[in-house]
Design an enzyme around this catalytic site. Sequence first.
Site, PDB file in Angstrom:
ATOM      1  CB  CYS A   1      -0.968  -0.003   1.175  1.00  0.00           C
ATOM      2  SG  CYS A   1      -2.111  -1.392   1.102  1.00  0.00           S
TER       3      CYS A   1
ATOM      4  CG  HIS B   1      -3.227   3.601   1.711  1.00  0.00           C
ATOM      5  ND1 HIS B   1      -3.659   3.131   0.488  1.00  0.00           N
ATOM      6  CD2 HIS B   1      -3.327   2.556   2.570  1.00  0.00           C
ATOM      7  CE1 HIS B   1      -3.993   1.855   0.612  1.00  0.00           C
ATOM      8  NE2 HIS B   1      -3.809   1.488   1.865  1.00  0.00           N
TER       9      HIS B   1
ATOM     10  CG  ASN C   1      -6.604  -0.692   0.834  1.00  0.00           C
ATOM     11  OD1 ASN C   1      -5.837  -0.326  -0.046  1.00  0.00           O
ATOM     12  ND2 ASN C   1      -6.198  -1.119   2.016  1.00  0.00           N
TER      13      ASN C   1
HETATM   14  O1  UT7 Z   1      -3.918  -0.997   3.392  1.00  0.00           O
HETATM   15  C1  UT7 Z   1      -3.038  -1.384   4.380  1.00  0.00           C
HETATM   16  C2  UT7 Z   1      -3.458  -0.923   5.647  1.00  0.00           C
HETATM   17  N1  UT7 Z   1      -4.667  -1.564   6.049  1.00  0.00           N
HETATM   18  C3  UT7 Z   1      -5.398  -1.000   6.926  1.00  0.00           C
HETATM   19  O2  UT7 Z   1      -5.040   0.080   7.324  1.00  0.00           O
HETATM   20  C4  UT7 Z   1      -6.595  -1.693   7.499  1.00  0.00           C
HETATM   21  C5  UT7 Z   1      -6.661  -1.404   8.952  1.00  0.00           C
HETATM   22  N2  UT7 Z   1      -7.740  -2.036   9.669  1.00  0.00           N
HETATM   23  C6  UT7 Z   1      -9.030  -1.701   9.494  1.00  0.00           C
HETATM   24  O3  UT7 Z   1      -9.366  -0.905   8.642  1.00  0.00           O
HETATM   25  C7  UT7 Z   1     -10.047  -2.282  10.455  1.00  0.00           C
HETATM   26  O4  UT7 Z   1      -9.372  -2.912  11.502  1.00  0.00           O
HETATM   27  C8  UT7 Z   1     -11.029  -3.290   9.805  1.00  0.00           C
HETATM   28  C9  UT7 Z   1     -11.998  -2.541   8.917  1.00  0.00           C
HETATM   29  C10 UT7 Z   1     -10.246  -4.308   9.002  1.00  0.00           C
HETATM   30  C11 UT7 Z   1     -11.841  -4.008  10.878  1.00  0.00           C
HETATM   31  O5  UT7 Z   1     -12.506  -3.071  11.710  1.00  0.00           O
HETATM   32  P1  UT7 Z   1     -12.444  -3.247  13.304  1.00  0.00           P
HETATM   33  O6  UT7 Z   1     -13.301  -2.194  13.867  1.00  0.00           O
HETATM   34  O7  UT7 Z   1     -10.980  -3.235  13.667  1.00  0.00           O
HETATM   35  O8  UT7 Z   1     -13.118  -4.636  13.519  1.00  0.00           O
HETATM   36  P2  UT7 Z   1     -12.517  -5.988  14.149  1.00  0.00           P
HETATM   37  O9  UT7 Z   1     -11.482  -6.560  13.239  1.00  0.00           O
HETATM   38  O10 UT7 Z   1     -12.132  -5.710  15.564  1.00  0.00           O
HETATM   39  O11 UT7 Z   1     -13.815  -6.899  14.123  1.00  0.00           O
HETATM   40  C12 UT7 Z   1     -14.986  -6.557  14.845  1.00  0.00           C
HETATM   41  C13 UT7 Z   1     -16.047  -7.622  14.610  1.00  0.00           C
HETATM   42  C14 UT7 Z   1     -15.538  -9.045  14.734  1.00  0.00           C
HETATM   43  O12 UT7 Z   1     -16.559  -9.801  15.335  1.00  0.00           O
HETATM   44  P3  UT7 Z   1     -16.473 -10.210  16.887  1.00  0.00           P
HETATM   45  O13 UT7 Z   1     -15.210 -11.015  17.022  1.00  0.00           O
HETATM   46  O14 UT7 Z   1     -16.425  -8.903  17.631  1.00  0.00           O
HETATM   47  O15 UT7 Z   1     -17.720 -10.989  17.106  1.00  0.00           O
HETATM   48  C15 UT7 Z   1     -15.384  -9.503  13.302  1.00  0.00           C
HETATM   49  O16 UT7 Z   1     -15.530 -10.902  13.149  1.00  0.00           O
HETATM   50  O17 UT7 Z   1     -16.528  -7.509  13.251  1.00  0.00           O
HETATM   51  C16 UT7 Z   1     -16.507  -8.790  12.623  1.00  0.00           C
HETATM   52  N3  UT7 Z   1     -16.299  -8.620  11.199  1.00  0.00           N
HETATM   53  C17 UT7 Z   1     -17.303  -8.441  10.308  1.00  0.00           C
HETATM   54  N4  UT7 Z   1     -18.624  -8.384  10.452  1.00  0.00           N
HETATM   55  C18 UT7 Z   1     -19.373  -8.166   9.351  1.00  0.00           C
HETATM   56  C19 UT7 Z   1     -15.102  -8.573  10.535  1.00  0.00           C
HETATM   57  N5  UT7 Z   1     -15.324  -8.382   9.231  1.00  0.00           N
HETATM   58  C20 UT7 Z   1     -16.669  -8.291   9.072  1.00  0.00           C
HETATM   59  C21 UT7 Z   1     -17.488  -8.074   7.941  1.00  0.00           C
HETATM   60  N6  UT7 Z   1     -18.834  -8.024   8.125  1.00  0.00           N
HETATM   61  N7  UT7 Z   1     -16.991  -7.902   6.698  1.00  0.00           N
END
Ligand code: UT7
Length: 324
Positions: free
Chosen positions: A113, A251, A281
Amino acid sequence: MSGSRLLGTGSALPRQVVTNAQLAERVDTSDEWIVTRTGIRQRHIAGEGETTATLATAAARAALADAGVDAASIGLIVLATATPDNTFPATATKVQAALGCNGGIAFDVAAVCSGFLYALATADSLLRTGMAKRALVIGAETFSRILDWEDRTTCVLFGDGAGAVVLEAPSAEHPDRNAPGIIASKLHADGAQHDLLYVDGGPSSTQTVGHVRMRGSEVFRHAVVNLSDVLMEVLAETGFSASDIDWVVPHQANARILDATARKLGIAPEKVIVTVDRHANTSAASVPLALDVARKDGRIKSGDLVMLEAMGGGFTWGASLIRM
Ligand code: UT7
């Protein structure tokens, strides 16, 4: 000495648009979850006949037209991608052949990225040393082809596309900080964080292409810290302050990262270019795509002070301050 001047920008997106609602038919997700957690509403996904090289070539042609220069004048092509058409040769050489400007330098940069920031700083350095007079710097990706479409934690986040800029070597010494050109670039990597964002395959390890794997919330935390640190580093080196910046072109990984970084630096949210809602992204393509969108819609103008920044797998991260 001032850096290379940016003569033009261009971008290209695949024809097919996929909405969050369409993804929710394939994996256990919802438009509401994707929009609130990421800001993404749709993404473009490459179809038949569309590859990283075809998107890169289209973006390059648009940048050349915008700059009003001929492909024959391009002596250097640096293409940032993590999704090359082939393991080798470099996708940059395919673009060179398509543009018909064979004979100069052409190679790919792999910094995921942050790839465009790495490519831009590399091209700028080569132009400053006289290795070439004009360069195309391209970020192009087809991440859809390395996504695990069963993994809802990653497949909803990415899209495909390409962006390009034409750079020209600095012509004279310009101590004036208001002269157009790249003022400063800073790049970093922390290989100890490799396992937080990677692809679980490759020619030498598994002889497969592999799929994207990410520990999203940990990447998120590092992104906000690393990005604000590198922006401060560029400002400290150049003597500008956050209030001097006209536009930040970040980004586009997550709207919440854009907000948090801008808040940390005291930059008004309306100065941050946001395309993550439409493009998701697109890895190395996201910064030049967003730059092109904001130039073409008239927000970024000649003379503006623009900060580009990105962070991605490796980890790698970087920022460039440019006077347009
Ligand atoms: O490009 C390189 C750099 N990349 C980035 O900068 C990405 C950085 N990270 C992010 O943007 C965020 O961390 C995400 C968007 C990937 C995830 O958001 P989050 O608020 O950090 O969520 P999380 O990973 O803590 O997940 C929260 C919950 C989980 O469920 P439980 O364990 O709390 O029951 C996940 O299983 O959301 C669930 N979850 C989803 N639910 C519905 C994860 N993906 C999904 C989904 N739809 N697509």
